[in-house]
Design an enzyme around this catalytic site. Structure first.
Site, mmCIF file in Angstrom:
data_model
loop_
_atom_site.group_PDB
_atom_site.id
_atom_site.type_symbol
_atom_site.label_atom_id
_atom_site.label_comp_id
_atom_site.label_asym_id
_atom_site.label_seq_id
_atom_site.Cartn_x
_atom_site.Cartn_y
_atom_site.Cartn_z
ATOM 1 N N HIS A 17 0.802 -1.221 0.000
ATOM 2 C CA HIS A 17 0.000 0.000 0.000
ATOM 3 C C HIS A 17 0.837 1.275 0.000
ATOM 4 O O HIS A 17 0.370 2.326 0.413
ATOM 5 C CB HIS A 17 -0.961 -0.012 1.198
ATOM 6 C CG HIS A 17 -2.021 -1.069 1.077
ATOM 7 N ND1 HIS A 17 -2.796 -1.497 2.128
ATOM 8 C CD2 HIS A 17 -2.430 -1.801 0.015
ATOM 9 C CE1 HIS A 17 -3.633 -2.432 1.720
ATOM 10 N NE2 HIS A 17 -3.425 -2.636 0.450
ATOM 11 N N HIS A 104 0.022 -16.411 7.114
ATOM 12 C CA HIS A 104 0.575 -15.285 6.351
ATOM 13 C C HIS A 104 1.832 -14.815 7.077
ATOM 14 O O HIS A 104 2.373 -15.532 7.937
ATOM 15 C CB HIS A 104 -0.476 -14.166 6.201
ATOM 16 C CG HIS A 104 -0.321 -13.421 4.900
ATOM 17 N ND1 HIS A 104 0.728 -12.552 4.678
ATOM 18 C CD2 HIS A 104 -1.058 -13.423 3.760
ATOM 19 C CE1 HIS A 104 0.627 -12.052 3.446
ATOM 20 N NE2 HIS A 104 -0.451 -12.575 2.856
ATOM 21 N N ASP A 357 -6.553 -13.423 -3.816
ATOM 22 C CA ASP A 357 -6.515 -14.433 -4.870
ATOM 23 C C ASP A 357 -6.980 -15.761 -4.283
ATOM 24 O O ASP A 357 -6.367 -16.257 -3.326
ATOM 25 C CB ASP A 357 -5.079 -14.602 -5.377
ATOM 26 C CG ASP A 357 -4.621 -13.428 -6.218
ATOM 27 O OD1 ASP A 357 -5.123 -13.298 -7.348
ATOM 28 O OD2 ASP A 357 -3.781 -12.638 -5.746
#
Ligand SMILES: Cc1cc2nc3c(=O)[nH]c(=O)nc-3n(C[C@H](O)[C@H](O)[C@H](O)COP(=O)(O)O)c2cc1C
Length: 410
Positions: A17, A104, A357
């Site tokens: 970001h 993650h 995704d």
């Protein structure tokens, strides 16, 4: 760290970001004709929002070549490549302020740096791979022009949906359950070897999954949509072939060619496995069937009759097609609620919002090709510098002929 390569050095920068992502390449040979379109083609194959099978994050990913070339020709100086982040939505991720996403990189980045990007996975986001794809496209241009080298990757499985066994890499072909029978199967199929020799990116891109087999691609599509509808995710494998690589690349012993490839491939986010040539299947085939016998090639040079080795022996390329397969896990961020714990250990349920995704392999194809190009490019420059240095020495005439490369007849 963020730099890859010895003589063709690529440094990527950027987070999910931030204002922009990209790369600086040092060591690109001067005199290469290069346009933004050479880079854009691969970036557009990687970009999000290409189909229903990928994240809806809408990024154009238009590349700006900032330096290192003039009038469309490289100067030999560092090339800076920049792509703006335009469709950031940091507010999507507020629940992950409290919860590290299971599997993650939120928890491990925080442990490592003691600080982390507030949203989008920061540096662990696949946005980082834009710099790799852009740099890989430049390496590829050189490799194609100077050596005719071709690199094509394609999706070979999604979940349990595999390419049919005659087209699949050795370790995806079904196992013969007879432990005593060494000859019952020929796992290295001629059709697969043929596919490696002929497959093109155009054929791969006919299918939204990037699996170049119509019926399998349709089943893969259904599998990915099923994961997406269940707010879940699914993994897959990518097979890649590199053609026309000269013999002699790779730096024994710690930087063997396949070790560099494995390093490059396992640095791609979400990868969990790498195998080259016969891979894990090679452990099940006796040496008498697994060895690649030498034969005289059409141009008189030595070739191999089979290619279980995947084009690399002793960590050095042997001139045959180099093929390998990479395993990508099911992406970690899923929207269905998961029982987990907050950073402070408080148990709770996380349903990650944001755009994700459901399966990364269709978009990872150009990333694999880019990393393969960086490995070949770097190894070529290293080997060429060694050869150039050696060529400046007077010929040695005192050695027995068995010690030196036979001279080619004119
Ligand atoms: C093309 C591509 C797209 C990805 N998209 C997502 C995604 O939408 N959601 C997600 O959780 N991970 C995604 N990933 C994987 C994460 O970046 C990766 O799993 C995360 O950084 C943790 O690193 P690790 O899986 O290598 O351990 C993607 C990876 C690639 C190559």
């Amino acid at each position: 760290m963020s730099t890859f390569g010895t003589l063709f050095r690529v440094t990527t920068y950027g987070e999910s970001h931030c204002a922009s992502v990209g790369a600086i390449i040092d060591g690109c040979p001067p005199g290469l004709e290069l346009s933004a379109q050479d880079v854009q083609t691969q970036l557009s194959r990687r970009r999000p929002g290409q189909s229903d099978l990928t994240t809806p994050r809408n990024e154009k990913d238009l590349v700006q070549l900032q330096s290192g070339l003039e009038r469309g020709v490289t100067l030999g100086t560092p090339i800076a490549l920049l792509v703006k982040n335009e469709d950031q939505r940091p507010h999507d991720y507020s629940e992950t302020d409290f919860y590290p996403r299971p599997s993650h990189a939120d928890y491990t980045y925080l442990q490592k740096y003691g600080i982390k990007a507030s949203s989008g996975g920061g540096r662990s986001s696949a946005r980082e791979t834009i710099g790799r794809v852009a740099a890989g496209a430049i390496a590829e241009k050189y490799l194609k022009v100077a050596y005719g080298i071709e690199i094509v990757a394609f999706v070979s499985s999604v979940g349990k949906v595999h390419l049919p066994s005659m087209l699949a890499p050795p370790s995806l072909t079904p196992l013969n359950s007879d432990e005593e029978d060494d000859n019952a199967e020929d796992a290295l199929s001629n059709d697969f070897i043929q596919l490696l020799s002929t497959i093109t990116r155009e054929e791969v891109d006919k299918y939204p999954t990037r699996c170049p087999h119509s019926e399998t691609s349709e089943r893969m599509t259904k599998r990915i949509i099923r994961a997406k509808n269940a707010q879940d995710s699914i993994g897959g494998t990518i097979t890649c072939v590199i053609r026309n690589v000269p013999a002699g690349l790779g730096e024994p012993v710690f930087d063997k060619f396949e070790a560099s490839l494995a390093h490059a491939m396992l640095s791609i986010p979400a990868t969990k496995a790498f195998e080259i040539g016969s891979g894990f299947r090679g452990t099940e085939v006796p040496g008498s069937r697994h060895n690649d016998p030498f034969v005289r090639g059409e141009d008189g040079s030595l070739r191999t009759a089979t290619n279980w080795s995947g084009g690399v022996q002793g960590g050095i390329t042997n001139g045959e097609n180099i093929y390998f397969r990479i395993g990508f896990k099911s992406p970690a961020t899923i929207s269905q609620p998961q029982e987990t714990a907050q950073y402070d250990g408080t148990p709770g349920s996380l349903a990650a919002r944001g755009r994700h995704d459901p399966c990364v392999v269709p978009r990872a194809v150009p990333i694999v090709e880019a990393m393969a190009a960086l490995v070949v490019m770097d190894n070529l420059l290293v080997q060429n510098s060694r050869k150039t240095a050696a060529s400046l020495l007077p010929p040695v005439t005192t050695l027995p002929p068995t010690m030196v490369l036979p001279k080619k007849e004119a």
